[in-house]
Write an enzyme that holds these catalytic residues in place. Structure first.
Site, PDB file in Angstrom:
ATOM      1  N   LYS A 164       0.849  -1.198   0.000  1.00  0.00           N
ATOM      2  CA  LYS A 164       0.000   0.000   0.000  1.00  0.00           C
ATOM      3  C   LYS A 164       0.882   1.244   0.000  1.00  0.00           C
ATOM      4  O   LYS A 164       1.800   1.367   0.816  1.00  0.00           O
ATOM      5  CB  LYS A 164      -0.878   0.017   1.261  1.00  0.00           C
TER       6      LYS A 164
HETATM    7  O1  G3P Z   1      -7.857   1.215   5.558  1.00  0.00           O
HETATM    8  C1  G3P Z   1      -8.295   2.227   4.692  1.00  0.00           C
HETATM    9  C2  G3P Z   1      -9.660   2.716   5.080  1.00  0.00           C
HETATM   10  O2  G3P Z   1     -10.552   1.640   5.075  1.00  0.00           O
HETATM   11  C3  G3P Z   1      -9.687   3.514   6.378  1.00  0.00           C
HETATM   12  O3  G3P Z   1     -11.005   3.654   6.832  1.00  0.00           O
HETATM   13  O4  G3P Z   1     -12.571   4.206   8.697  1.00  0.00           O
HETATM   14  O5  G3P Z   1     -10.159   4.959   8.835  1.00  0.00           O
HETATM   15  O6  G3P Z   1     -11.746   6.042   7.214  1.00  0.00           O
HETATM   16  P1  G3P Z   1     -11.368   4.757   7.958  1.00  0.00           P
END
Ligand code: G3P
Length: 220
Positions: free
Chosen positions: A83
């Protein structure tokens, strides 16, 4: 649509994988920090029981650092997706790592132009953060629809849309309706997908009526 679980919690991941309906895992530095465990050990353990892509994020912000970290992460297991953030060094690292045969997940995507750049850089996955766009009053799912429309215009763009930052089951449905290739969701959202009160009510009624028959179904 593929289901990925967005977590570094081994117990939660194993429970989800046991359903047979999980196609991969995504992690990020915040999820690793939340796990309280060593990053490389955790990713290696996840790869030991998840067959599909497992995203592990670099934390370097310069090209050389991203390449060095990315190559080390890719060496952990064959199903690692490195990533990288949607920055110019991240896109350059994406192109180099993809050319070397690594899966690359370009993350922190918030615009269609960013997604177009990532696809041109050879990203395996693009991660538009739907929930975080919603959080600031914009329509995160509209970004998924825009990226889908753009990618579908050009056969050469093979990047898969990985809807991320999923906040609730409606995001999963809407991402599928919008044509996302993958949705990555927290374990609790995955568990909620199956819930409907009428299913529970209907099953209870079937079993209550069956009970009245006094019959049992033979078993082998
Ligand atoms: O891992 C990437 C993404 O899914 C992060 O989500 O909930 O931290 O906005 P969030």
């Amino acid at each position: 649509m593929k289901f990925f679980i967005d977590s570094a919690d081994i117990a939660d991941l194993k429970a989800a994988v046991a359903t047979g309906l999980v196609d991969g895992v995504t992690t990020n530095p915040s999820l690793i920090a939340k796990s309280g465990r060593n990053f490389v050990d955790t990713v290696r353990e996840i790869c030991s029981f998840v067959e599909g892509p497992v995203s592990a994020e670099v934390t370097a912000t310069d090209l050389d650092g991203m390449l060095a970290e990315g190559r080390a992460l890719a060496a952990i297991a064959d199903n690692i997706a490195v990533k990288v953030p949607l920055t110019w060094p991240g896109l350059r690292a994406c192109k180099t790592l993809a050319d070397e045969g690594c899966m690359v997940n370009v993350t922190l995507c918030f615009s269609a132009n960013q997604a177009l750049l990532a696809a041109k850089a050879g990203a395996t996955f693009i991660s538009p953060f739907v929930g975080r766009l919603d959080d600031v009053g914009t329509d995160g799912m509209e970004l998924i629809r825009e990226i889908r429309a753009i990618y579908d215009n050009y056969e050469a763009l093979e990047t898969e849309i990985l809807a991320a930052s999923i906040r609730h089951p409606l995001h999963v449905k809407d991402a599928a309706m919008a044509g996302a290739d993958v949705a990555t969701m927290p374990p609790n959202i995955f568990r909620q997908l199956i819930d409907h009160p009428l299913t529970d009510k209907g099953l209870a009624a079937f079993l209550a009526d069956w009970q009245k028959t006094g019959q049992t179904i033979p078993r082998k």
